[in-house]
Enzyme design. Sequence first.
Site, short mmCIF file in Angstrom:
data_model
loop_
_atom_site.label_atom_id
_atom_site.label_comp_id
_atom_site.label_asym_id
_atom_site.label_seq_id
_atom_site.Cartn_x
_atom_site.Cartn_y
_atom_site.Cartn_z
N ASP A 125 0.94 -1.42 0.02
CA ASP A 125 0.29 -0.02 0.23
C ASP A 125 1.18 1.14 -0.30
O ASP A 125 2.32 1.65 0.72
CB ASP A 125 -1.13 0.39 1.11
CG ASP A 125 0.22 -0.51 2.45
OD1 ASP A 125 0.89 -0.54 2.65
OD2 ASP A 125 -0.85 0.62 3.49
N GLU A 126 0.46 2.76 -0.65
CA GLU A 126 0.62 3.45 -0.38
C GLU A 126 2.65 3.82 -1.18
O GLU A 126 2.92 4.27 -0.13
CB GLU A 126 0.48 3.73 1.21
CG GLU A 126 -0.68 4.31 1.72
CD GLU A 126 -1.10 4.73 3.05
OE1 GLU A 126 -1.77 5.79 3.33
OE2 GLU A 126 -0.38 4.46 4.18
#
Lengths: 546, 546
Positions: free
Chosen positions: B341-342
């Site tokens: 993620d991210e």
Amino acid sequence: MTVLLGFALTLLVLGFSRGLQPNWVREEPELVAVPSKFGSLWPLPQKVQINPTSFKLSSGSFRISDSKGSSAGPGCVLLQNAYRRYFEYMFGSKKQKVNKSGKSDPSELSELQVWITSADSECDGYPSATSDESYALSVDQPVAVLKAPKVWGALRGLETFSQLVYEDDYGAKSINSSFISDFPRFSHRGVLLDSSRHFLPLKVILANLETMAMNKFNVFHWHIVDDQSFPYMSQTFSQLSQKGAYHPYSHVYTPADVKMVIEFARLRGIRVIPEFDTPGHTQSWGKGQPDLLTPCYSGSQASGTYGPVNPILNTTYDFMKMFFKEISSVFPDAYVHLGGDEVDFTCWKSNPDIQQFMARQGFGQDYTKLESFYIQGLLDIVTATNKGYIVWQEVFDNDVKLKPDTVVHVWMNGGGCDKEMANVTAAGYTAILSAPWYLDYVSYGQDWQNYYKVEPLNFNGTEEQKKLVIGGEACLWGEYVDASNLTPRLWPRACAVAERLWSAKDVTDIGDAFNRLSAHRCRLVERGIPAEPLFSSFCPKEYKGL
Amino acid sequence: MTVLLGFALTLLVLGFSRGLQPNWVREEPELVAVPSKFGSLWPLPQKVQINPTSFKLSSGSFRISDSKGSSAGPGCVLLQNAYRRYFEYMFGSKKQKVNKSGKSDPSELSELQVWITSADSECDGYPSATSDESYALSVDQPVAVLKAPKVWGALRGLETFSQLVYEDDYGAKSINSSFISDFPRFSHRGVLLDSSRHFLPLKVILANLETMAMNKFNVFHWHIVDDQSFPYMSQTFSQLSQKGAYHPYSHVYTPADVKMVIEFARLRGIRVIPEFDTPGHTQSWGKGQPDLLTPCYSGSQASGTYGPVNPILNTTYDFMKMFFKEISSVFPDAYVHLGGDEVDFTCWKSNPDIQQFMARQGFGQDYTKLESFYIQGLLDIVTATNKGYIVWQEVFDNDVKLKPDTVVHVWMNGGGCDKEMANVTAAGYTAILSAPWYLDYVSYGQDWQNYYKVEPLNFNGTEEQKKLVIGGEACLWGEYVDASNLTPRLWPRACAVAERLWSAKDVTDIGDAFNRLSAHRCRLVERGIPAEPLFSSFCPKEYKGL
């Protein structure tokens, strides 16, 4: 003030963002805790000078003792108790054998002398609204000296001394040469706990008094009873807790419990101000005291439910007279909090006897007049017990005639509380502020910063008016807190209020506050208090409980 | 289902409003806890019949034993351990002398027989994504019988049995005649804890596994490392925790610690799925593994800071191969969570070597292609270790080629997560939901109700798609929680998620949920877990800690 060098703060806070935010708002890197030039002092004293020279402290030889000229000697239990407490805080698990050789390292600091300078140390008294809490602390060789006019200042100075102690890189307890002179900006610095929505076991109350002392709070506002339960065991009216407590034995405060709370607080320089809130917030009173509350009507029939205290019966005032006579002798403080907030008129309006009374008195339909009628009677009763009183702001708002020394407690935040502070002080009354400090309202993130940024004197008024603001209180109402979560929810958020009320007006650097508070909260954890973290970080010694 | 009569719930919640609300909004009287016809069962079983007849339980004579036909005998440590645990929960401090007279009260229930019905009890195995957790419980004379195909169902049934036990008006432990058949609606019911933003002492992790079992959760998603710290002690790369942990000794999980967590969880039917999130969220990895992270540039100069994992070096993949080989053998579960993620592209964009690589690969300026390139390599590595993987939704969103058995973890809530759930399942992937269950976001009041009202299958999709939703997880990210406040912040809020994932779809009565959950949370408190209150109330036995 000089800069502190070589202060070994082992605390580290990393400022990386997780970024898992709603709406994918990426946080800016947040505050990163670095050592403050003021170390871990909290609240920040008025004048601080910390020098680079450091001394070692040995638990085997270090002593806290009464200075020769002190008016408080070994017979002062309050101080002896504090010496032991602070010795434990400073040395905790790190106790060495007692050094009997008499030899000491030249860089060692072997003694802290405590010198109560005024003839009356007040050792056996109770702290009050006018207690002198000032002190001066000099940490230097051959001995450190803590001077204070009264024991109350000595207690504050001992806390400060203990906050100056740190571990150097080799684990040695150390303290820097320091000169501190200190006094509180405001005299009323309180925490409100609510033992009615949830019963708070004695252990929880005592632990939070302990933590209050670590933050130089000096008022425990004990919101002891309310609608939900009546845990105060009255000796005059035993039915109140028998019927009104959640449980008549396991969920009450006995007279011995109350005494213990008061003495535990006194030993820490904390006043205990009980709140017995009337005429609203009294549902639990009605269970053990028939006819105290107003019967509500549904049409021409009593509905079986009850409203606020019944203000039209003589028996009400007879009861209050006896009840507050007991309260005035159980609680030594010169003030009692009488509540007076949030009176709902619906039930009064429904009751035909009340309607008749209103007509006879010429109150028309203005039920605030009836409320004032009741409060006036109550205030007269309490005045007769030689107590002063604190009331929630509505009592002032409703134009009740108040004694000049009445303290008005400002809590409504709706349209901003500045106007209320201005009004109360313009009318010549003393004020305490809680509106911005309702700590039961929780939110995501560092809300302590909002509490910290409050300036209590930031309202339109004369210098005379500003002087009437004697302080404030952090309020932790009890709907959503009990023994399971109260302590970490209160600390370190209440610390922000503690510094605002103690430190100088210009102590507003939020970055420096973050640095000091991060270290201070780890100290609370090390002292066994589950104070929650400010942000991603660690403490050298994490909390050992759950 | 029949109505439970005479169920002695000693819990009481008062619904008075304090009314101290911002803007003077007077709350309506809130939910008042009254006994539910389902007692204190949580999560609610699929089929419940509780009859009025009650039996007494004596700690002196009551026994939990293996049924004659059971495939799990006294050699099944998992069950023996569970018998002792549940005996303690049920009888706690109320232990009588062992009854050797052989006489028993005719209204007494003297035994619970546990009968594992399938040939392989799985006693010595690990719970898995396909474990059978079903059970049937019959509480009747002469003995109660708990039947389950596997030990996993027996564990769930023992919890249910213990929840049926109550104290009657005279303090006698009692249980009503009951017939329950039960199984989970979703197979993946998890709690995410984050031991990187704050180190979580082993004690805290174990206590929360214990509480998970009390709520029939079966997955511990261990977000073990992240930017802030790397507490996992790798045997292959010891520098990772030596350099990357908050402290190399006091703030790490040793191999023995990890083993203990896994075994403690196994004994409670809980899978441990570790997350090693890359290529972002890896700052702490870089401290102990030079060249793993991408050097960021400021103009033509390396700035000295680092970005995500460097995806263009062979050494990166060599490291990952060795690292995940270790992980695959340390953690027995068939799945590992790979994060993904991210990923912030700023650093990659600044680096000239990365720019060249992008050009060579023909990625243009599309850095999601570079991210996918890395993830693809990583997935191949993990696949070779014979593990399945779970990834955060971005990996799917960025069109990485995934194995058909990949689990996509949906967490973004910005535009509503329904569309993502629809997309993931339309593409044929298995999904777990966390978006509405980020429990680190706190707010005033009963936010558990929001978690409770979520319906995971409430998105546009075919029946086939709905079947691909295998469950969800309550996530307690660690920025603002550590040992001081984690447990009361997680419980009972996570209980709402537990019931949503276990109970039937039509179990949505919020009033009944409040009644059962109020009693369930007092049970957690009595079992030593500081679960916070739902609202003004009391528990017969309040939490004994701070």
